[in-house]
Design an enzyme around this catalytic site. Structure first.
Site, mmCIF file in Angstrom:
data_model
loop_
_atom_site.group_PDB
_atom_site.id
_atom_site.type_symbol
_atom_site.label_atom_id
_atom_site.label_comp_id
_atom_site.label_asym_id
_atom_site.label_seq_id
_atom_site.Cartn_x
_atom_site.Cartn_y
_atom_site.Cartn_z
ATOM 1 N N LYS A 127 2.888 -75.826 -37.700
ATOM 2 C CA LYS A 127 2.780 -74.352 -37.147
ATOM 3 C C LYS A 127 3.518 -73.659 -37.964
ATOM 4 C CE LYS A 127 0.425 -74.157 -33.504
ATOM 5 N NZ LYS A 127 0.866 -74.033 -32.180
ATOM 6 N N CYS A 144 -10.471 -35.711 -23.785
ATOM 7 C CA CYS A 144 -10.400 -34.534 -23.870
ATOM 8 C C CYS A 144 -11.977 -33.807 -23.565
ATOM 9 C CB CYS A 144 -10.094 -34.063 -25.533
ATOM 10 S SG CYS A 144 -10.578 -32.556 -25.952
ATOM 11 N N GLU A 189 -5.983 -79.110 -43.819
ATOM 12 C CA GLU A 189 -7.081 -78.134 -43.299
ATOM 13 C C GLU A 189 -6.257 -76.922 -42.642
ATOM 14 O OE1 GLU A 189 -9.481 -79.875 -40.759
ATOM 15 O OE2 GLU A 189 -9.900 -81.436 -42.057
ATOM 16 N N LYS A 200 -5.587 -74.438 -39.876
ATOM 17 C CA LYS A 200 -5.904 -74.416 -38.353
ATOM 18 C C LYS A 200 -6.425 -73.022 -37.878
ATOM 19 C CE LYS A 200 -3.677 -76.107 -34.076
ATOM 20 N NZ LYS A 200 -3.895 -74.845 -33.453
ATOM 21 N N CYS A 245 -5.331 -32.025 -23.668
ATOM 22 C CA CYS A 245 -5.611 -32.672 -24.768
ATOM 23 C C CYS A 245 -4.367 -32.201 -25.742
ATOM 24 C CB CYS A 245 -6.816 -32.218 -25.387
ATOM 25 S SG CYS A 245 -7.073 -32.712 -27.289
HETATM 26 S S1 IVH Z 1 -8.616 -81.667 -35.502
HETATM 27 C C1 IVH Z 1 -8.519 -85.315 -33.189
HETATM 28 N N1 IVH Z 1 -8.697 -79.635 -37.239
HETATM 29 O O1 IVH Z 1 -6.710 -77.079 -32.841
HETATM 30 C C2 IVH Z 1 -8.563 -83.844 -33.664
HETATM 31 N N2 IVH Z 1 -8.433 -79.123 -34.981
HETATM 32 O O2 IVH Z 1 -4.170 -77.733 -31.409
HETATM 33 C C3 IVH Z 1 -8.280 -82.712 -33.168
HETATM 34 N N3 IVH Z 1 -8.024 -76.823 -34.570
HETATM 35 O O3 IVH Z 1 -8.313 -78.507 -30.260
HETATM 36 C C4 IVH Z 1 -8.583 -81.618 -33.933
HETATM 37 N N4 IVH Z 1 -8.682 -76.067 -36.654
HETATM 38 O O4 IVH Z 1 -9.267 -76.333 -31.477
HETATM 39 C C5 IVH Z 1 -8.563 -79.798 -36.114
HETATM 40 N N5 IVH Z 1 -8.959 -77.878 -38.921
HETATM 41 C C6 IVH Z 1 -8.862 -78.234 -37.853
HETATM 42 C C7 IVH Z 1 -8.586 -77.362 -36.619
HETATM 43 C C8 IVH Z 1 -8.353 -77.726 -35.564
HETATM 44 C C9 IVH Z 1 -8.256 -75.511 -35.343
HETATM 45 C C10 IVH Z 1 -7.910 -76.572 -33.423
HETATM 46 C C11 IVH Z 1 -8.588 -77.208 -32.183
HETATM 47 C C12 IVH Z 1 -7.944 -78.213 -31.507
HETATM 48 C C13 IVH Z 1 -6.425 -77.606 -31.489
HETATM 49 C C14 IVH Z 1 -5.394 -78.522 -31.319
#
Ligand code: IVH
Length: 681
Positions: free
Chosen positions: A315, A427, A117, A119, A409
């Site tokens: 990341k 201005c 997914e 992030k 200005c």
């Molecule tokens: S899963 C136990 N899925 O990333 C599962 N987190 O660095 C925990 N985040 O606190 C989270 N997209 O705020 C999950 N598709 C996604 C995400 C996601 C963003 C954020 C979330 C979490 C942080 C962790």
């Protein structure tokens, strides 16, 4: 024969079902079946029914999305199961190591599949539904205890107030974020208001979710993707992908880029695909989350105290670069605000060449201590204007030159002054500074404004240079003959432009109000003002008090509006627009649904004090407002009614002193015409 009320109830039920269906098509599936106008008509009809029969009001009514009053603080809420964080993997090697560790836990014979997914960079939220109705929204907090931000969560349009089918109990977790266009608009508005901009959409989203006034939250257009089905009355689906599908079915939006992968090779391809699309997505992503799909294997893998071992965040490399500041220039905006901009030695960053970065205002330059000649680290959050993160002081040359904000200005040489409480210097030559004129014309022609296609920077510059136009009303005096003489402008383009200008005269009132470029009035504010006042004439005559009485209009905006219309030059401008045939009244579809004429609260100022048994103050407020009344926080001689609940204090005393009518909670209920709806709830 069915009574009127019964017919209304049935119609309201049908409307609610249709609204829920179309909301899902629009917000969740991104595949609407009807136009925005048709959808609005459904919501409006339901609101009208609820106004006529307030007992039909339910907690998921569209009229109650923003019902809250500013809160004093948020209540802590302990999560049923903690919201864990994620371990990070930088690069493919670390991803491989993660899988090795996972395999040691679940055994080599296990055949896990994965869900990858995006992030999304926002803040995590947990939402609770009971009997299909949104009951609570909680921030992550420290993972164990978060804050109850329900009133703000209710304003997020992609989070349904009611699920598509009754579900006894459900908890879903997801990421609330500010879409990029909303982030950019918010920062533009903040800069124009002389407020410091948010550094990135994540900070903006986090700040917005924790605002005490849900009306402001509503105006900022947060969005949300759900990524975990955390609890369900009954068994959770055995696969995460099925949990996601269920969320989607129930109307909770999930990311369309989520993908099931059978092995690590597919995982890598999917990550690469997300990274490739990263810059074009309407939200920020800083990586991808890889999760084991099978819940049984997740249980095998287990968690540390901080992270689940069955998931990891991959990341993406940061989109940063270093370059040299060649000069610090000063730009003059539409409202005259002077903005320092770093002119940079061109550098490649996230696929584009960057040669300038905004420095926002003089305080920012000072805080970061950016000097001409400095080497700076710049960062691009997606396609947003690049930002200077920091100066690499070790590489500062002796010759580095400090920046001083000019007190005149740079374009018209008029004094540039800083008003009290503002960060930006402006201005003072509002009437004839060429830079302000140029920006005002561009804004007037812009997309959220009069939408005059073909009137871009190059043409505006020509029109100003040839003195064919001096202000926005002057656009409507343009003639084909003079226009077609301009360089690169034949007869055909001239005729096109005139056609565009003619068509723009019929734009909705909200666009005209936005196009005027009144400070603190953006697209949203303009829509609110158009809806509440109905004509430019009424807006021009409105007092500050009347304006602040409109929901979502604060004192700053009200002051800016009255100050705009106090200037004789603006009076003349509007008169010229009107004479040119520009429409200055709202279309009926822009207007707020009419309040029933027999409403006992129409035009009344009401003060609520003490607690009302079985009715939250926010509900009471919403009901009064829906019936055309206004709720005020303090009792004065302008108060028409005081509703005194349990433990009413000094406000009740003051009302008695002033001889103002006081209602008991029972009398209040009676007057609302709803004696049952909220009791015992
Ligand atoms: S899963 C136990 N899925 O990333 C599962 N987190 O660095 C925990 N985040 O606190 C989270 N997209 O705020 C999950 N598709 C996604 C995400 C996601 C963003 C954020 C979330 C979490 C942080 C962790």
């Amino acid at each position: 024969m069915a009574s009127k009320k019964q017919t209304a109830r049935r119609r309201a039920e049908a409307l609610r079902r249709q609204i829920a269906h179309h909301r899902k098509r629009y917000y969740v599936d991104d595949d609407p079946e009807i136009s925005d106008g048709e959808y609005d008509a459904l919501e409006r009809e339901l609101r009208e029914l609820e106004q006529a029969f307030p007992e039909l009001l339910t907690p998921d009514s569209p009229s109650l999305r923003v019902g809250g009053e500013p809160a004093k603080a948020f209540t802590p809420f302990r999560h049923g199961t903690p919201l864990l964080s994620l371990d990070n993997a930088y690069g493919e090697d670390e991803l491989g190591e993660w899988e090795q560790r996972l395999r040691r836990r679940i055994g080599d014979e296990a055949r896990p599949s994965y869900v990858v997914e995006p992030k999304v960079d926002g803040l995590s939220i947990s939402v609770h539904y009971r009997d299909g109705l949104l009951q609570r929204g909680v921030t992550r907090g420290d993972g164990e205890v978060g804050e109850d931000v329900t009133s703000n969560v209710r304003t997020i349009r992609s989070i349904p107030l009611r699920l598509t089918r009754p579900t006894p109990a459900l908890e879903a977790r997801g990421e609330v974020f500010l879409p990029r266009p909303a982030f950019e608009r918010l920062n533009r508005e903040r800069l124009e208001a002389g407020e410091p901009p948010f550094a990135n959409p994540r900070n903006a989203a986090a700040g917005t979710v924790r605002l005490l006034d849900p009306r402001i939250t509503a105006s900022r257009r947060l969005d949300c993707y759900f990524y975990e089905l955390a609890a369900l009355d009954g068994e959770l689906p055995e696969r995460h992908a099925d949990g996601l599908a269920l969320l989607r079915e129930l109307g909770l939006k999930t990311n369309p880029l989520n993908a099931v992968c059978e092995d690590l090779r597919q995982v890598r391809d999917t990550i690469a695909e997300i990274e490739r699309r990263r810059g074009k997505l309407p939200y920020e992503t800083d990586g991808a989350v890889i999760k084991v799909n099978e819940l049984a294997l997740r249980r095998e893998a287990g968690s540390t105290s901080k992270f689940p071992r069955w998931a990891v965040a991959y990341k993406f490399p940061a989109q940063q670069a270093t370059t040299v500041v060649l000069e610090i220039a000063v730009q003059v905006g539409r409202t005259g605000a002077l903005t320092p901009v770093a002119l940079l030695e061109p550098v490649q960053l996230a696929g584009t060449t960057v040669s300038r970065a905004t420095l926002h205002n003089e305080e920012e330059v000072e805080r970061k201590d950016v000097r001409v000649g400095d080497t700076v680290l710049i960062e691009k959050a997606g396609e947003i204007i690049p930002q200077v993160v920091k100066v690499v002081t070790a590489r500062r040359p002796k010759s580095a030159r400090r920046f001083a904000m000019p007190d005149r200005c740079p374009v018209c040489n008029a004094p540039a002054v800083k008003e009290e409480g503002e960060v930006a210097r402006r201005c003072s030559n509002t009437a004839s500074c060429p830079a302000q004129r140029r920006e005002a014309l561009l804004h007037f022609a812009g997309r959220g404004a009069m939408d005059i296609q073909g009137l871009g920077e190059a043409l505006v510059d020509q029109l100003l240079a040839q003195d064919l136009v001096r202000d926005i009303a002057g656009l409507y005096d343009l003639e084909a003959e003079r226009l077609s003489e301009l360089p690169r402008m034949g007869e055909k383009s001239a005729a096109n432009l005139l056609g565009q200008l003619e068509a723009s005269k019929q734009r909705p009132l909200r666009r005209l109000i936005n196009a005027l470029g009144i400070r603190h009035v953006g697209e949203r504010g303009a829509a609110v003002l158009a809806q509440a006042l109905g004509s430019l004439e009424r807006l021009a005559e409105a007092t500050e008090e009347q304006l602040t009485g409109i929901a979502e209009i604060g004192p700053k905006t009200a002051a800016a509006v009255t100050s705009f219309f106090r200037q004789p030059a603006n009076h003349e401008l509007i008169e010229r627009l009107r004479r040119a045939g520009v429409r200055t009244v709202a279309d009926p579809s822009e207007l707020r649904a009419a309040v029933p004429s027999d409403s006992p609260f129409a035009g009344k100022t009401v003060v609520l004090t003490g607690t009302l048994p079985g009715m939250a103050r926010s509900q009471a407020r919403a009901r009064i407002e829906a019936l055309g009344g206004k709720v005020s926080g303090s009792v004065s001689k302008n108060t028409d009614l005081v509703v005194a609940g349990e433990e009413a204090g000094s406000k009740l005393d003051r009302a008695r002193e002033l001889g103002i009518e006081v209602l008991t909670p029972e009398q209040f209920r009676e007057r609302l015409g709803a004696d049952k709806t909220f009791s015992g709830g």
